[in-house]
Scaffold this motif. Sequence first.
Motif, PDB file in Angstrom:
ATOM      1  N   ASP A   1       0.836  -1.195   0.000  1.00 40.54           N
ATOM      2  CA  ASP A   1       0.000   0.000   0.000  1.00 40.54           C
ATOM      3  C   ASP A   1       0.869   1.243   0.000  1.00 40.54           C
ATOM      4  O   ASP A   1       1.870   1.319   0.703  1.00 40.54           O
TER       5      ASP A   1
ATOM      6  N   HIS B   1       0.369   5.518   0.119  1.00 43.82           N
ATOM      7  CA  HIS B   1      -0.545   6.644   0.175  1.00 43.82           C
ATOM      8  C   HIS B   1       0.038   7.848  -0.549  1.00 43.82           C
ATOM      9  O   HIS B   1       1.158   8.261  -0.274  1.00 43.82           O
TER      10      HIS B   1
ATOM     11  N   ARG C   1       9.534  10.882   3.588  1.00 41.37           N
ATOM     12  CA  ARG C   1       8.397  10.058   3.997  1.00 41.37           C
ATOM     13  C   ARG C   1       8.544   8.650   3.441  1.00 41.37           C
ATOM     14  O   ARG C   1       8.256   7.666   4.119  1.00 41.37           O
ATOM     15  N   LEU C   2       9.015   8.548   2.186  1.00 43.40           N
ATOM     16  CA  LEU C   2       9.356   7.235   1.640  1.00 43.40           C
ATOM     17  C   LEU C   2      10.859   7.051   1.799  1.00 43.40           C
ATOM     18  O   LEU C   2      11.652   7.721   1.143  1.00 43.40           O
TER      19      LEU C   2
ATOM     20  N   TYR D   1       6.050   1.730   7.429  1.00 40.35           N
ATOM     21  CA  TYR D   1       4.733   1.367   6.905  1.00 40.35           C
ATOM     22  C   TYR D   1       3.751   2.540   6.945  1.00 40.35           C
ATOM     23  O   TYR D   1       3.043   2.817   5.970  1.00 40.35           O
TER      24      TYR D   1
ATOM     25  N   ALA E   1       4.320   5.700   7.002  1.00 41.24           N
ATOM     26  CA  ALA E   1       4.687   6.728   6.031  1.00 41.24           C
ATOM     27  C   ALA E   1       4.219   6.317   4.637  1.00 41.24           C
ATOM     28  O   ALA E   1       3.594   7.097   3.915  1.00 41.24           O
ATOM     29  N   ARG E   2       4.478   5.086   4.290  1.00 36.80           N
ATOM     30  CA  ARG E   2       4.168   4.606   2.950  1.00 36.80           C
ATOM     31  C   ARG E   2       2.673   4.468   2.717  1.00 36.80           C
ATOM     32  O   ARG E   2       2.137   4.904   1.700  1.00 36.80           O
ATOM     33  N   ALA E   3       1.976   3.848   3.663  1.00 36.89           N
ATOM     34  CA  ALA E   3       0.578   3.471   3.423  1.00 36.89           C
ATOM     35  C   ALA E   3      -0.416   4.504   3.925  1.00 36.89           C
ATOM     36  O   ALA E   3      -1.532   4.579   3.416  1.00 36.89           O
ATOM     37  N   ARG E   4      -0.052   5.295   4.935  1.00 42.91           N
ATOM     38  CA  ARG E   4      -1.041   6.187   5.530  1.00 42.91           C
ATOM     39  C   ARG E   4      -0.623   7.651   5.503  1.00 42.91           C
ATOM     40  O   ARG E   4      -1.307   8.495   6.072  1.00 42.91           O
ATOM     41  N   GLY E   5       0.538   7.937   4.893  1.00 38.45           N
ATOM     42  CA  GLY E   5       0.947   9.328   4.794  1.00 38.45           C
ATOM     43  C   GLY E   5       1.351   9.953   6.113  1.00 38.45           C
ATOM     44  O   GLY E   5       1.346  11.170   6.263  1.00 38.45           O
TER      45      GLY E   5
ATOM     46  N   GLU F   1      -7.073   1.311   6.677  1.00 38.42           N
ATOM     47  CA  GLU F   1      -6.597   0.432   5.608  1.00 38.42           C
ATOM     48  C   GLU F   1      -7.713  -0.060   4.693  1.00 38.42           C
ATOM     49  O   GLU F   1      -7.448  -0.505   3.585  1.00 38.42           O
TER      50      GLU F   1
ATOM     51  N   PRO G   1      -7.541   6.632  -1.433  1.00 39.74           N
ATOM     52  CA  PRO G   1      -7.114   6.605  -0.024  1.00 39.74           C
ATOM     53  C   PRO G   1      -7.148   7.996   0.587  1.00 39.74           C
ATOM     54  O   PRO G   1      -6.858   8.978  -0.074  1.00 39.74           O
ATOM     55  N   VAL G   2      -7.511   8.056   1.838  1.00 35.56           N
ATOM     56  CA  VAL G   2      -7.492   9.310   2.575  1.00 35.56           C
ATOM     57  C   VAL G   2      -6.317   9.241   3.541  1.00 35.56           C
ATOM     58  O   VAL G   2      -6.293   8.393   4.433  1.00 35.56           O
ATOM     59  N   GLY G   3      -5.345  10.094   3.318  1.00 35.98           N
ATOM     60  CA  GLY G   3      -4.149  10.057   4.162  1.00 35.98           C
ATOM     61  C   GLY G   3      -4.446  10.558   5.562  1.00 35.98           C
ATOM     62  O   GLY G   3      -5.508  11.098   5.852  1.00 35.98           O
ATOM     63  N   ALA G   4      -3.483  10.359   6.433  1.00 36.23           N
ATOM     64  CA  ALA G   4      -3.643  10.774   7.822  1.00 36.23           C
ATOM     65  C   ALA G   4      -3.561  12.290   7.937  1.00 36.23           C
ATOM     66  O   ALA G   4      -2.750  12.932   7.266  1.00 36.23           O
TER      67      ALA G   4
END
Lengths: 514, 514
Positions: free
Chosen positions: A42, A44, A69-70, B202, B204-208, B328, B335-338
Motif C-alpha cells: 500500500d 498513500h 516520507r518514503l 509502513y 509513512a508509505r501506506a497512511r501518509g 486500511e 485513499p485518505v491520508g492521515a
Amino acid sequence: MAVSEVNSGPGTDGSDGGTGTRAGTDEGTGTRAGADGGTGTDLHLDLPSTGSRRAALLHALRSAVRSGRLAPGTLLPPYRALAADLGIARNTVAEAYAELVAEGWLVARQGSGTRVAERTVPASPVRVPKRSPAREASARKPAARARGPRFDLRQGQPDPASFPRTAWVASVRRAVNAAPHEAFGPAAPQGRIELRTALAEYLARARGVRTSPERIVICAGFAHALRLLFGGAGGSGAGVLRGPLAVEEYGLAFHRALLGAAAVRTVPLPLDEQGARTGELGSERAVLLSPAHQFPTGGPLHAERRAAAVDWARARGGLVLEDDYDGEFRYDRRPVGAVQGLDPERVVYLGSVSKSLSPALRLGWMVLPDHLVDDVLRVKGEREAWTGVTDQLALADFLECGSYDRHVRRMRLRYRRRRDRLVRALTERAPHIPVTGVAAGLHAVLRLPPGTEPSTLKAARWQGLALDGLADFRHPEARGPLREGLVVGYATPPEHAYPAAVDALCAALPPNGS
Amino acid sequence: MAVSEVNSGPGTDGSDGGTGTRAGTDEGTGTRAGADGGTGTDLHLDLPSTGSRRAALLHALRSAVRSGRLAPGTLLPPYRALAADLGIARNTVAEAYAELVAEGWLVARQGSGTRVAERTVPASPVRVPKRSPAREASARKPAARARGPRFDLRQGQPDPASFPRTAWVASVRRAVNAAPHEAFGPAAPQGRIELRTALAEYLARARGVRTSPERIVICAGFAHALRLLFGGAGGSGAGVLRGPLAVEEYGLAFHRALLGAAAVRTVPLPLDEQGARTGELGSERAVLLSPAHQFPTGGPLHAERRAAAVDWARARGGLVLEDDYDGEFRYDRRPVGAVQGLDPERVVYLGSVSKSLSPALRLGWMVLPDHLVDDVLRVKGEREAWTGVTDQLALADFLECGSYDRHVRRMRLRYRRRRDRLVRALTERAPHIPVTGVAAGLHAVLRLPPGTEPSTLKAARWQGLALDGLADFRHPEARGPLREGLVVGYATPPEHAYPAAVDALCAALPPNGS
C-alpha cells in the motif's frame, strides 16, 4: 435504494454521489477487485483533483521521496496496483515510474520491483528529537543497562539468554493452529480457558494451590494484578480491595509506589528469622506476603507464621495476598507449598512467568477466592484489553506438553551452579560476610557490617556492577532493626561473564574488621 | 563465610543451619543436580518432618488425589526425581508408587509413566462457584455472543476466521529466533525498536504519516492509548493531557466512559455531510477525530475540515487526536491520508491491529509530537508492563516481509464483496432505506425513518441479529439533529452464514412508508 455516501478525499469537493453505482458494479467487472486483491504493497499519495494526472503523480512521488516520507529502499507497489488505487490509467503510472527511475529517485531491478533509491540527503525531515536519557535508554536496551555497568547483578531477572526459543515457538505454532476461530475475535477479560485449565492443573501439582479454572484470572503480571485489586487500571479505575495493607518491612519500592498511587496505605510488618511476624497483624484489611522466599531477604515463611496469617484472615475477614514470584526455584530445601492451599477462600495467589520464562512476555495470573472473581472481572472491563491471545494459548500448550517443567528444571540446575560458585567464592575471599537467602530464588543477600552499605555500593559501582542495597527495599515506616547488605541477582549475567562478575563483587566488599 | 539461612519448610522448625555446607558440596557430588535437572515434572507435597517417610508419603499422595488437587490423568514425576526433591530414599518413593497403584489411586503404564487414576469421585473439592452471567460469558466466548443471537452484525470486529495463522506463526518463528538476548530481559516502555522502525516505514508509505521510530510508543490498543494520554493506567495514574476534549457527536460510548472515568469532560462536535464541524472548535484543549472514516456514520473528513482542525490546534496550542481505526479498508474512493501528515507537532496519530488483524492481539501504537514523547513514557512507567515482546517482534517481521500488505489487500477484497452483497440486497428488498458509510471500513449505516429505530432493533433481535442502533453512539449532550439508523458490521459472520444474516437483516427493516 438510495446511497448517500460522503466521498470527499483530500482535495475533492464531496460531491461524488456515485458510490452506490460503483459498489453495485465493481464486482461484476472485477478489474479493480483483481488489482486490489493482489500481493502489492500500500502506498498513500495525495493527488490534486484537477490538472494532469501524470504531472501530479510525478510531483507527489518526488515530494514523498524528497521529504523522507518514503525512506530509501522502500518497495513501491506494482504500477498496476497503484493505478487501480488512484483510479488513473496504468500507462500513466508506468511512465511516471520510468521517468523517476531516469531521474534517479527510484531504482528498478528485474524481478524485485521498483524501490526508492539510496541517497545522501537526510532521510527524515521530521526533526529527530534531542535524545533525553529516558528515550536513549529505551531505544535499544532495558533502562539502567545502557549507561555503563559491566555486570548486571540486579535482582529479579532471569537469564535472558536462556529463554527457550525453540520450544516456545513450537508451542505458538501448535496453539495458534489448534485454536478455534473465536480466539481471534474480541476476548473475554478472564483469559483463555485453555490457559486457565492448564494453570489450574500445574499450580495444583507443582505449588499445592487448590483451585479450578473458574477462579483464575489472567493478567499482564504482578503489577497489573495489584492495579486490578487496588485500583489504577481497568475500566472503572477503582479497585476491588481497600487498604490499609500490611506489607513485609522489606520489599519492592515499586510495589509500594504503585499502592501509594492508588491511595492505599501500607503498614510495615516486622521480619525475623522465621519471616514476617504475622501474629502481629491487626486491623489491616489485607496482608501482602512472599511466603515461599521472602523478597528480598530470602527466607521461607515459617509454618506457624503461615497458619497465623490465615487464622488472622479468618478471624478478621481479611485477605492474604500471596506473591509467589519465584516459588519454582528452590535448591537445597524441600519445596514450600503455597499458603493458598491452607484456605482458598482467604488467600489471593499471584504468579507470573516473569522469573520462570521472561519478564518481557507480560503474562501473569491471579487465583481468587470465589467471592472476588466477579469483582475483579468487572474492574478488568467488558473485554480483555491487555494480554494477547497468542501468548496465552502458547503458555497453555507449553505447560501441557511438559516444556514448562523441563525449562524450570534446567534453569534450576543452572542457577544452582551459579549460586554455588558465588557461595564458594565468598567462602574463600570474604568469609566474614554472611550470605543469606540462598536456598531458593535468583538472588542472595550479603549482610554487611553496620554503616558500610553506602560505601560498599559505591565500591561496587566502581567495579562496574549494577546492584541494589537492602536500604532500597526498606519500608519508610519500618520499625524493625536496620539491616545492611547487598541484594545480588546471579541469574542475569551471560554465562561467560559470570566468573568476572563474581570477582568484581568480591573486590567491592569491605575488608574484615571494617 | 557464615551462611545463616532460614530454612524452615512447612512443619520444620527453622533450626536447619546446614545450607552453606550443602550448597558447597552439592555440585561436587552431583547426584541431586542430576535428578533435579532431568526432564521430570514438578510435584508439590507437604510431608511432616518426623515419623516414617513412607507412611507420610503415602498419606500425602492419597490426600492430594482424594482432594482433587491432583486431577485424574495427571502425570507424576519419575520416582527418582520425586525422591531427590523430597530428600528421601528412591526405594521409598518407588514402593509408595507401587502401593498406590495396587490400591487403585495411581495407574502405571510401561513407557508412559505413573498417572493419577480416573475416578468417579468429584474432581475438585473447591466449590465450583455459581456461574454468574459475566463468568459464563467469559468462559468460552466473547460477551454477548454466548446468549442466543444467530448472527453477529455488531460493528468494529474483523472476521476472526481470516486471521492469517500460517503467516503469523512464520513471523513469530523468524522474529523470536532472530531476536537479541536482551529482548527477553525487562523491556523498555517505548516498545521494541524493531517494531517502531517497521511501523514508521509502513505508516509513512501506506497512511501518509510523517514520523521517525523515536516518536512512536507501542501500547495495548486504542483504549490503552487513551488511558496513557488522559489517565487511568501506567505508573502515575495521571495522564499527559487534560480536558475538556471535543469529540464527534456520534462515537463509541466506551471511549466516552473511559474518558469520564479519568474525569475528562467531553464536548460534542456537530457532524454534517463533510464530517465533524472542526471550524466550531473553541476553548477545548484537544479534539478526538476519526478523519479517514467517521465512526460510526462513515464519511471521511473533508479536506477543509482537516485543515481547520490543524489550524485550530496551531492557533490555540491544542492537539488533534487522530483515531485511524480502519484506515486500511477503503473500497471505492481514493485513499485518505492521515491528518497527522499536515502537522506532526499538532496531531497524535493512534492506530492498532484490532481491525486489520485481530482485537485479541492487543497491539497498538501512538505516533506522538516530539514534546509529548517523554511525558507519555513517564506515565507508561519505568518498564514495559503491558505489551508482550513476541507479538511486538512478530508484527515487525509481519510488516517487513510484506505479509501485512498482503493480508490487508486480501481482506479488503473479501470485505468489499460482503459490502457489495449487502448493498445489492438492500437495493432489491429495501430501496427506501438509504445506506451510508460504505466506501470504506467494516460496517455500513442504514438510515431509518424517524421514530423507527427502537422497533427495528427489536425486530432485528427477533430475527436473531446482534447489532446496534445509532442512538447508542450519540453523545448525551449532542445538539445536532437526531439520526436514526442501524450500524451494521459485515465482517464478522462466518462466510457460510453471511447470506442468511443479510436476509434476516432485510426482514427486520421497516416497510416503505412506515
